[in-house]
Design a protein around this motif. Sequence first.
Motif, PDB file in Angstrom:
ATOM      1  N   ALA A  18       0.871  -1.173   0.000  1.00 27.03           N
ATOM      2  CA  ALA A  18       0.000   0.000   0.000  1.00 27.03           C
ATOM      3  C   ALA A  18       0.907   1.222   0.000  1.00 27.03           C
ATOM      4  CB  ALA A  18      -0.885  -0.004   1.230  1.00 27.03           C
ATOM      5  N   MET A  19       0.623   2.213  -0.792  1.00 29.25           N
ATOM      6  CA  MET A  19       1.499   3.374  -0.881  1.00 29.25           C
ATOM      7  C   MET A  19       0.741   4.630  -0.453  1.00 29.25           C
ATOM      8  SD  MET A  19       4.445   2.416  -1.588  1.00 29.25           S
ATOM      9  CE  MET A  19       5.591   1.515  -2.628  1.00 29.25           C
ATOM     10  N   TYR A  20       1.336   5.342   0.464  1.00 30.81           N
ATOM     11  CA  TYR A  20       0.740   6.583   0.939  1.00 30.81           C
ATOM     12  C   TYR A  20       1.697   7.712   0.635  1.00 30.81           C
ATOM     13  CZ  TYR A  20      -2.506   3.435   3.042  1.00 30.81           C
ATOM     14  OH  TYR A  20      -3.461   2.464   3.216  1.00 30.81           O
ATOM     15  N   THR A  21       1.186   8.701  -0.056  1.00 30.43           N
ATOM     16  CA  THR A  21       2.037   9.745  -0.610  1.00 30.43           C
ATOM     17  C   THR A  21       1.698  11.110  -0.011  1.00 30.43           C
ATOM     18  OG1 THR A  21       2.204   8.519  -2.656  1.00 30.43           O
ATOM     19  CG2 THR A  21       2.735  10.841  -2.758  1.00 30.43           C
ATOM     20  N   TYR A  22       2.738  11.837   0.398  1.00 34.88           N
ATOM     21  CA  TYR A  22       2.535  13.166   0.989  1.00 34.88           C
ATOM     22  C   TYR A  22       3.465  14.173   0.309  1.00 34.88           C
ATOM     23  CZ  TYR A  22       0.575  10.099   4.535  1.00 34.88           C
ATOM     24  OH  TYR A  22      -0.152   9.135   5.169  1.00 34.88           O
ATOM     25  N   ARG A  69       7.329  12.876   6.308  1.00 36.93           N
ATOM     26  CA  ARG A  69       6.749  12.770   7.651  1.00 36.93           C
ATOM     27  C   ARG A  69       7.542  11.785   8.497  1.00 36.93           C
ATOM     28  NH1 ARG A  69       0.159  12.969   7.016  1.00 36.93           N
ATOM     29  NH2 ARG A  69       0.181  15.019   6.021  1.00 36.93           N
ATOM     30  N   PRO A  70       7.791  12.141   9.752  1.00 41.67           N
ATOM     31  CA  PRO A  70       8.395  11.141  10.642  1.00 41.67           C
ATOM     32  C   PRO A  70       7.403  10.019  10.883  1.00 41.67           C
ATOM     33  CG  PRO A  70       8.315  13.354  11.668  1.00 41.67           C
ATOM     34  CD  PRO A  70       7.463  13.399  10.437  1.00 41.67           C
ATOM     35  N   LEU A 101       5.516   7.649  13.555  1.00 38.40           N
ATOM     36  CA  LEU A 101       5.089   7.912  14.926  1.00 38.40           C
ATOM     37  C   LEU A 101       4.871   6.591  15.660  1.00 38.40           C
ATOM     38  CD1 LEU A 101       4.295  10.281  16.850  1.00 38.40           C
ATOM     39  CD2 LEU A 101       1.917   9.778  16.232  1.00 38.40           C
ATOM     40  N   MET A 125      -3.652   4.899  12.239  1.00 30.46           N
ATOM     41  CA  MET A 125      -4.271   6.184  11.893  1.00 30.46           C
ATOM     42  C   MET A 125      -5.568   6.436  12.654  1.00 30.46           C
ATOM     43  SD  MET A 125      -2.267   7.789   9.933  1.00 30.46           S
ATOM     44  CE  MET A 125      -2.896   8.965   8.718  1.00 30.46           C
ATOM     45  N   THR A 171       6.639   8.925  -0.212  1.00 27.28           N
ATOM     46  CA  THR A 171       5.777   7.749  -0.247  1.00 27.28           C
ATOM     47  C   THR A 171       6.162   6.756   0.849  1.00 27.28           C
ATOM     48  OG1 THR A 171       5.526   8.032  -2.607  1.00 27.28           O
ATOM     49  CG2 THR A 171       4.980   5.872  -1.719  1.00 27.28           C
ATOM     50  N   TYR A 172       5.145   6.282   1.556  1.00 27.14           N
ATOM     51  CA  TYR A 172       5.375   5.316   2.628  1.00 27.14           C
ATOM     52  C   TYR A 172       4.447   4.134   2.464  1.00 27.14           C
ATOM     53  CZ  TYR A 172       7.443   9.566   4.526  1.00 27.14           C
ATOM     54  OH  TYR A 172       8.176  10.702   4.689  1.00 27.14           O
ATOM     55  N   GLN A 173       4.878   2.991   2.999  1.00 26.55           N
ATOM     56  CA  GLN A 173       4.059   1.784   2.874  1.00 26.55           C
ATOM     57  C   GLN A 173       2.791   1.864   3.731  1.00 26.55           C
ATOM     58  OE1 GLN A 173       6.255  -1.790   3.671  1.00 26.55           O
ATOM     59  NE2 GLN A 173       4.464  -3.087   3.386  1.00 26.55           N
ATOM     60  N   TYR A 174       2.915   2.537   4.880  1.00 22.98           N
ATOM     61  CA  TYR A 174       1.752   2.720   5.755  1.00 22.98           C
ATOM     62  C   TYR A 174       1.465   4.209   5.899  1.00 22.98           C
ATOM     63  CZ  TYR A 174       2.771  -2.119   6.944  1.00 22.98           C
ATOM     64  OH  TYR A 174       3.003  -3.462   6.859  1.00 22.98           O
ATOM     65  N   PRO A 175       0.196   4.556   6.135  1.00 24.45           N
ATOM     66  CA  PRO A 175      -0.124   5.983   6.276  1.00 24.45           C
ATOM     67  C   PRO A 175       0.513   6.554   7.544  1.00 24.45           C
ATOM     68  CG  PRO A 175      -2.021   4.638   6.877  1.00 24.45           C
ATOM     69  CD  PRO A 175      -0.983   3.694   6.328  1.00 24.45           C
ATOM     70  N   ARG A 176       0.811   7.843   7.544  1.00 22.59           N
ATOM     71  CA  ARG A 176       1.446   8.488   8.699  1.00 22.59           C
ATOM     72  C   ARG A 176       0.682   9.744   9.084  1.00 22.59           C
ATOM     73  NH1 ARG A 176       8.014   7.995   7.894  1.00 22.59           N
ATOM     74  NH2 ARG A 176       7.964   5.716   7.904  1.00 22.59           N
ATOM     75  N   PRO A 177       0.469   9.943  10.380  1.00 20.98           N
ATOM     76  CA  PRO A 177      -0.114  11.217  10.807  1.00 20.98           C
ATOM     77  C   PRO A 177       0.879  12.338  10.513  1.00 20.98           C
ATOM     78  CG  PRO A 177       0.034   9.636  12.641  1.00 20.98           C
ATOM     79  CD  PRO A 177       0.817   9.069  11.511  1.00 20.98           C
ATOM     80  N   ALA A 178       0.370  13.535  10.315  1.00 22.89           N
ATOM     81  CA  ALA A 178       1.257  14.696  10.266  1.00 22.89           C
ATOM     82  C   ALA A 178       1.662  15.025  11.702  1.00 22.89           C
ATOM     83  CB  ALA A 178       0.531  15.879   9.639  1.00 22.89           C
ATOM     84  N   LEU A 179       2.851  15.588  11.890  1.00 21.02           N
ATOM     85  CA  LEU A 179       3.339  15.907  13.230  1.00 21.02           C
ATOM     86  C   LEU A 179       3.575  17.413  13.351  1.00 21.02           C
ATOM     87  CD1 LEU A 179       4.220  14.545  15.934  1.00 21.02           C
ATOM     88  CD2 LEU A 179       6.567  14.722  15.080  1.00 21.02           C
ATOM     89  N   ARG A 204      -5.337  13.519   9.861  1.00 21.41           N
ATOM     90  CA  ARG A 204      -4.793  13.130  11.158  1.00 21.41           C
ATOM     91  C   ARG A 204      -3.532  13.937  11.449  1.00 21.41           C
ATOM     92  NH1 ARG A 204      -3.909   8.463  14.610  1.00 21.41           N
ATOM     93  NH2 ARG A 204      -3.610   9.530  16.599  1.00 21.41           N
ATOM     94  N   VAL A 253      -1.001  14.905  14.809  1.00 21.85           N
ATOM     95  CA  VAL A 253      -0.620  14.747  16.213  1.00 21.85           C
ATOM     96  C   VAL A 253       0.264  15.931  16.576  1.00 21.85           C
ATOM     97  CG1 VAL A 253       0.725  13.320  17.825  1.00 21.85           C
ATOM     98  CG2 VAL A 253      -0.830  12.237  16.172  1.00 21.85           C
TER      99      VAL A 253
END
Lengths: 236, 236
Positions: free
Chosen positions: A8-12, A16-17, A19, A58, B11-19, B97, B99
């Motif tokens: 699964a690819m999530y793109t921003y 992002r660090p 968490l 999430m 791009t990340y494999q899992y979604p990440r909250p913004a910090l 999302r 944090v």
Amino acid sequence: MPGQYLAAMYTYQYPRPALTVDCVIFGLGDESLKVLLIQRAHDPFAGRWAFPGGFVDMDEPTETAARRELWEETGIEDMFMEQLYTFSAVDRDPRERVVSVAYFALVKLANYKVTPGSDAQRAEWFPVSQLPPLAFDHDEIFKVALARLKGKVRYQPIGFELLPEKFTLGQLQRMYELILGRELDKRNFRKKILGMGLLLPLPERQKGVSHRAATLYQFDRAKYKALEASGFMFEI
Amino acid sequence: MPGQYLAAMYTYQYPRPALTVDCVIFGLGDESLKVLLIQRAHDPFAGRWAFPGGFVDMDEPTETAARRELWEETGIEDMFMEQLYTFSAVDRDPRERVVSVAYFALVKLANYKVTPGSDAQRAEWFPVSQLPPLAFDHDEIFKVALARLKGKVRYQPIGFELLPEKFTLGQLQRMYELILGRELDKRNFRKKILGMGLLLPLPERQKGVSHRAATLYQFDRAKYKALEASGFMFEI
């Protein structure tokens, strides 16, 4: 098919660090204060001991993530947990930028039987005075947690969950000594703790001791709650 | 070309909250305790007041991010800042999302002149008793910060940076009253504060008052440091 998966690819737009959460669970035993560690199964730090923890999903607040990870990795749950501190040094994880929200709790060791989960090879209680080298910046997290715990017990009455319903002043003092990691002067301790007016002496006495059975006490819960609400403080 | 830009994609494999970080800066004035707010220029909550803050960069710890955002949005810097709490409710930001790691500080109002930055339309000090409705979950952040501040001043000596070098007991009491938001009994206050042995009475007296000039005091810094190191606590 083994080894194959759909990533699964999530793109921003901005990086992002990751968490995570970490759980510092102190367990009060009869002889020592301990802390719960898991042995990491995977890199980085495979084989090294660390606090239970993991990535925040999430759809969950960080405390929910902490409770979930703790349960998944050690099989324990249902405790009063407090947020400790968020650790964000840029190089604290060798893989990538990871910011971790740490939680802590103090429980009665005998009430929590640990069972390692799939993510952890082993889960064990270690005496705080004999910790192995820890993964990541967990040595620092431990120092912060222990200092917070010691600070907390000095200005907040504890004991409801950690002592038997009826206890002696000796047992109460021993509890404080194990947490603070030092001996307390018996006379001063008794004077201060009785001066708080939070202990109810009971007519019955300690059983099963050879001579000079000690007075048993219990906490005056109503008074404790009232004092707590008014911002009561005391010093041990 | 206006309206066009090259979106950097991460791009990340899992979604990440913004910090993000948020800064609750309390300013002690002569007449009231205030808190620093900025007026948001952009959605969500455009026009609404909020604590200074913003996104954490990948190469900075959260406290560095808090100091940078505070400076960018209000022009103030150089203060002792402490981590307050990390806020992670899933729906705290209507966009996505987010944090947020909150920090707080207590400064002398007169020493910090605010100058709104490019990201903020306005930056102003508001009395804590007269806050406008705040953006996001900043009402909750404010409550947590104010409770922490009040708790802190009750068991930790303050005043070095907030009072003149030489001060009267009346000025000291007034400082505590402004922070705690309630009047203190004069006799009890004097007894407790003098009992701490932290104040040095000076031979000179307060000037420019019509009659009964009050004794001036200064903090015994050496003793304060020694007590602080030993984990000194007191109660106001």
